[in-house]
Write a protein that holds these residues in place. Sequence first.
Motif, PDB file in Angstrom:
ATOM      1  N   ARG A 130      33.271 -13.320-106.243  1.00 32.45           N
ATOM      2  CA  ARG A 130      32.139 -14.210-105.987  1.00 32.45           C
ATOM      3  C   ARG A 130      31.125 -13.614-105.025  1.00 32.45           C
ATOM      4  O   ARG A 130      30.055 -14.173-104.826  1.00 32.45           O
ATOM      5  CB  ARG A 130      32.647 -15.540-105.431  1.00 32.45           C
ATOM      6  CG  ARG A 130      33.319 -16.437-106.457  1.00 32.45           C
ATOM      7  CD  ARG A 130      33.424 -17.856-105.919  1.00 32.45           C
ATOM      8  NE  ARG A 130      34.243 -17.912-104.720  1.00 32.45           N
ATOM      9  CZ  ARG A 130      35.546 -18.143-104.706  1.00 32.45           C
ATOM     10  NH1 ARG A 130      36.201 -18.275-105.835  1.00 32.45           N
ATOM     11  NH2 ARG A 130      36.207 -18.202-103.572  1.00 32.45           N
ATOM     12  N   GLY A 131      31.435 -12.487-104.406  1.00 34.03           N
ATOM     13  CA  GLY A 131      30.454 -11.869-103.520  1.00 34.03           C
ATOM     14  C   GLY A 131      30.828 -11.986-102.066  1.00 34.03           C
ATOM     15  O   GLY A 131      30.135 -12.628-101.272  1.00 34.03           O
ATOM     16  N   GLU A 132      31.944 -11.409-101.695  1.00 34.08           N
ATOM     17  CA  GLU A 132      32.422 -11.479-100.320  1.00 34.08           C
ATOM     18  C   GLU A 132      31.522 -10.705 -99.372  1.00 34.08           C
ATOM     19  O   GLU A 132      31.347 -11.080 -98.212  1.00 34.08           O
ATOM     20  CB  GLU A 132      33.847 -10.921-100.271  1.00 34.08           C
ATOM     21  CG  GLU A 132      34.472 -10.931 -98.892  1.00 34.08           C
ATOM     22  CD  GLU A 132      35.869 -10.369 -98.901  1.00 34.08           C
ATOM     23  OE1 GLU A 132      36.461 -10.248 -97.816  1.00 34.08           O
ATOM     24  OE2 GLU A 132      36.365 -10.032 -99.995  1.00 34.08           O
ATOM     25  N   TRP A 133      30.914  -9.628 -99.873  1.00 36.66           N
ATOM     26  CA  TRP A 133      30.155  -8.744 -98.998  1.00 36.66           C
ATOM     27  C   TRP A 133      28.653  -9.019 -99.016  1.00 36.66           C
ATOM     28  O   TRP A 133      27.975  -8.847 -98.010  1.00 36.66           O
ATOM     29  CB  TRP A 133      30.397  -7.286 -99.398  1.00 36.66           C
ATOM     30  CG  TRP A 133      31.815  -6.868 -99.244  1.00 36.66           C
ATOM     31  CD1 TRP A 133      32.803  -6.926-100.197  1.00 36.66           C
ATOM     32  CD2 TRP A 133      32.436  -6.360 -98.064  1.00 36.66           C
ATOM     33  NE1 TRP A 133      33.994  -6.478 -99.687  1.00 36.66           N
ATOM     34  CE2 TRP A 133      33.796  -6.111 -98.369  1.00 36.66           C
ATOM     35  CE3 TRP A 133      31.972  -6.065 -96.788  1.00 36.66           C
ATOM     36  CZ2 TRP A 133      34.690  -5.595 -97.446  1.00 36.66           C
ATOM     37  CZ3 TRP A 133      32.858  -5.546 -95.863  1.00 36.66           C
ATOM     38  CH2 TRP A 133      34.200  -5.320 -96.192  1.00 36.66           C
ATOM     39  N   LEU A 134      28.130  -9.420-100.153  1.00 39.55           N
ATOM     40  CA  LEU A 134      26.676  -9.637-100.275  1.00 39.55           C
ATOM     41  C   LEU A 134      26.349 -11.096-100.037  1.00 39.55           C
ATOM     42  O   LEU A 134      26.715 -11.972-100.823  1.00 39.55           O
ATOM     43  CB  LEU A 134      26.199  -9.211-101.667  1.00 39.55           C
ATOM     44  CG  LEU A 134      24.705  -9.406-101.960  1.00 39.55           C
ATOM     45  CD1 LEU A 134      23.838  -8.651-100.953  1.00 39.55           C
ATOM     46  CD2 LEU A 134      24.383  -8.955-103.381  1.00 39.55           C
ATOM     47  N   THR A 135      25.643 -11.361 -98.955  1.00 41.21           N
ATOM     48  CA  THR A 135      25.263 -12.731 -98.614  1.00 41.21           C
ATOM     49  C   THR A 135      23.754 -12.936 -98.606  1.00 41.21           C
ATOM     50  O   THR A 135      23.281 -14.069 -98.564  1.00 41.21           O
ATOM     51  CB  THR A 135      25.831 -13.105 -97.230  1.00 41.21           C
ATOM     52  OG1 THR A 135      25.364 -12.164 -96.261  1.00 41.21           O
ATOM     53  CG2 THR A 135      27.356 -13.093 -97.255  1.00 41.21           C
ATOM     54  N   GLY A 136      22.984 -11.827 -98.622  1.00 40.61           N
ATOM     55  CA  GLY A 136      21.536 -11.923 -98.639  1.00 40.61           C
ATOM     56  C   GLY A 136      20.940 -11.902 -97.242  1.00 40.61           C
ATOM     57  O   GLY A 136      21.668 -11.878 -96.241  1.00 40.61           O
ATOM     58  N   PRO A 137      19.623 -11.914 -97.165  1.00 40.10           N
ATOM     59  CA  PRO A 137      18.674 -11.862 -98.294  1.00 40.10           C
ATOM     60  C   PRO A 137      18.672 -10.502 -99.015  1.00 40.10           C
ATOM     61  O   PRO A 137      19.043  -9.492 -98.439  1.00 40.10           O
ATOM     62  CB  PRO A 137      17.314 -12.109 -97.625  1.00 40.10           C
ATOM     63  CG  PRO A 137      17.614 -12.636 -96.257  1.00 40.10           C
ATOM     64  CD  PRO A 137      18.930 -12.040 -95.872  1.00 40.10           C
ATOM     65  N   VAL A 138      18.208 -10.532-100.262  1.00 43.79           N
ATOM     66  CA  VAL A 138      18.027  -9.329-101.066  1.00 43.79           C
ATOM     67  C   VAL A 138      16.528  -9.095-101.224  1.00 43.79           C
ATOM     68  O   VAL A 138      15.805  -9.994-101.664  1.00 43.79           O
ATOM     69  CB  VAL A 138      18.682  -9.480-102.457  1.00 43.79           C
ATOM     70  CG1 VAL A 138      18.383  -8.257-103.320  1.00 43.79           C
ATOM     71  CG2 VAL A 138      20.190  -9.681-102.327  1.00 43.79           C
TER      72      VAL A 138
END
Length: 361
Positions: free
Chosen positions: A7-15
Amino acid sequence: MSEQRQRGEWLTGPVLVVGAGLLGTSVGLACRRSGLEVLLSDLAVEHVRTASGMGAGRALAEGDVPQLVVVAVPPDHLGAAVAAALEAHPEAVVTDVGSVKTGPWRAVADSPSCDRYVGGHPMAGSERSGPLAASASLFDGRPWAITPHRDSRPVAVEVVEDLVRLCGGVPVWLTPEEHDRAVARTSHVPHLLSVLAASRLAEGPENHLALSGQGVRDVTRVAAGDPRLYSQIVGANSAAVLDLLTEVRAQLDSVIAAVGAGDRAGLEDLLATGVAGTRVIPAKHGGPARPMRSVWVSVPDHPGELARLLADAVDSEVNVEDIRIDHDPGRPVGLVELVVEDSRAEHLLGSLESRGWETHR
């Protein structure tokens, strides 16, 4: 891999997406679909306005601090744009979606910030360009190369992998050098060969072109791509492309010699290498290729007939792997090619014939 990791443990944003064209806007739409905040930047202000209006994110503002920068600019500007992103955003991981990977890596290899860079290349696109051609689903199920270099931080690699998964892509791990050799073989050289075949048509008399069929359309389809863009792509990968073109030149010399000498056995051996090549192309869902067979059906050129054919194929309980349509210029029918697993072809033929369709074996 855990569900949390997926689900995206590392990428939280912003992008931050630099370059709001087809790929950049599609990345923005896919990230927004996953609930991430997206910032947009492009030298063309109208592209940012259009992408923002489509829901791909908002314009980058002073004070914004992205966690990840995705560089989506043309090949000629890619290395410089990656270097600029590393400098402008000193805490961010930087990736890109360019079609060649050694060039951007070399552009930043001497930078102390290069450990925050991890290359990427989604194998997805469209014959259209610009933000209006973008789609949140463009990358769904498509291979997406991730090309870390020897100095890439592990956390940077994790962030880029999260981006790929959140956008719906399937990660494929390669070094930058391996990637460039791979795309030369599977994309760049095939494109050039398609161009050479199509260029022979441009000089053909009209009565020769009247004999054009589905085969020549299949061979030349990709030759219609933007010459300016593809000259940049091929030029950026010149070393790998040249190696393969040298091999192709040797094979072409063998073909010329075999045809000129009337050497049927030699020509057959050369043609067999092509058959072998088609058999190693992975199946549409990955894994080894499966034996396929084409079932040809004449379809009246009337509204609803194609839908009726496909419905009858569904009723036959045969999965259609691919479909192509070739129109007969002299009569109001089209010849539809249904590609199915070889073991199911005879069943489909019999089923369609029992429903009144005219088939061709």
